[in-house]
Design a protein around this motif. Sequence first.
Motif, mmCIF file in Angstrom:
data_model
loop_
_atom_site.group_PDB
_atom_site.id
_atom_site.type_symbol
_atom_site.label_atom_id
_atom_site.label_comp_id
_atom_site.label_asym_id
_atom_site.label_seq_id
_atom_site.Cartn_x
_atom_site.Cartn_y
_atom_site.Cartn_z
ATOM 1 N N GLY A 2 0.669 -1.369 0.056
ATOM 2 C CA GLY A 2 -0.186 -0.058 -0.125
ATOM 3 C C GLY A 2 0.891 1.157 0.178
ATOM 4 O O GLY A 2 2.054 1.300 0.024
ATOM 5 N N VAL A 3 0.195 2.482 -0.065
ATOM 6 C CA VAL A 3 0.638 3.758 -0.229
ATOM 7 C C VAL A 3 1.597 4.064 0.965
ATOM 8 O O VAL A 3 2.718 4.494 1.029
ATOM 9 N N GLU A 5 2.995 1.706 3.192
ATOM 10 C CA GLU A 5 4.142 1.062 3.268
ATOM 11 C C GLU A 5 5.232 1.639 2.420
ATOM 12 O O GLU A 5 6.348 1.692 2.797
ATOM 13 N N THR A 135 4.467 -5.142 -6.484
ATOM 14 C CA THR A 135 3.881 -4.100 -6.300
ATOM 15 C C THR A 135 3.936 -3.004 -7.614
ATOM 16 O O THR A 135 4.509 -3.339 -8.503
ATOM 17 N N SER A 140 5.382 3.630 -6.954
ATOM 18 C CA SER A 140 6.328 3.506 -5.945
ATOM 19 C C SER A 140 7.627 4.036 -6.125
ATOM 20 O O SER A 140 8.036 4.527 -5.149
#
Length: 189
Positions: A2-3, A5, A135, A140
């Motif tokens: 997720g964002v 993380e 991911t 990211s």
Amino acid sequence: MGVAEVLFLGIALGTDAFSVSVAIGTKQLDWLLILKLSLVIGAFHILMPLIGIQLGYFLQKFFSYYYFQETIDQLTTAIGAGLLLILGMIMIYDSMTEEQEVSQFNLYGFSIIILAFSVSIDALSVGFSLGMLDTGLLVSCLILGVIAALMVVIGLLLGTKLGNLVEKAEVLGGITLILLGIHFILTIG
């Protein structure tokens, strides 16, 4: 992943660049050099994970030919989490054993590229982990690069005031990577 993380990962990765920037910031740099350093280091924090992600994807595809898909997903998650754990331990160890000497470092030309590469090499391993964890690729890496660039600017501007906290920032970054690695190990079904 997720964002949140990715944000924590970006902060953990940026601690190397931040700590070096704090040391460099004691040289009272002009705004153009501050901008140049932050942009180059930010770009390397985008490029290195992209390369690592591609390597991670390649290995995931390579191994998937020899194992069942569920097994390869668990294996690649375990490898990616293990790399984060190892990288976190290395960051903590390095912060306790090395004195970073940048006072004599020339901040012009090719030396900026060398500096950017040296503080972003750990992002290659993290990119590899991101590729193994399947991911989002571009978002990211952009988040990692923006966070690193911001941490460089902050480090350069606050260099004279935060010099004694550099070691603590690297330890905190290492602990964050270890916790992310443990988090991913716990998600293996």
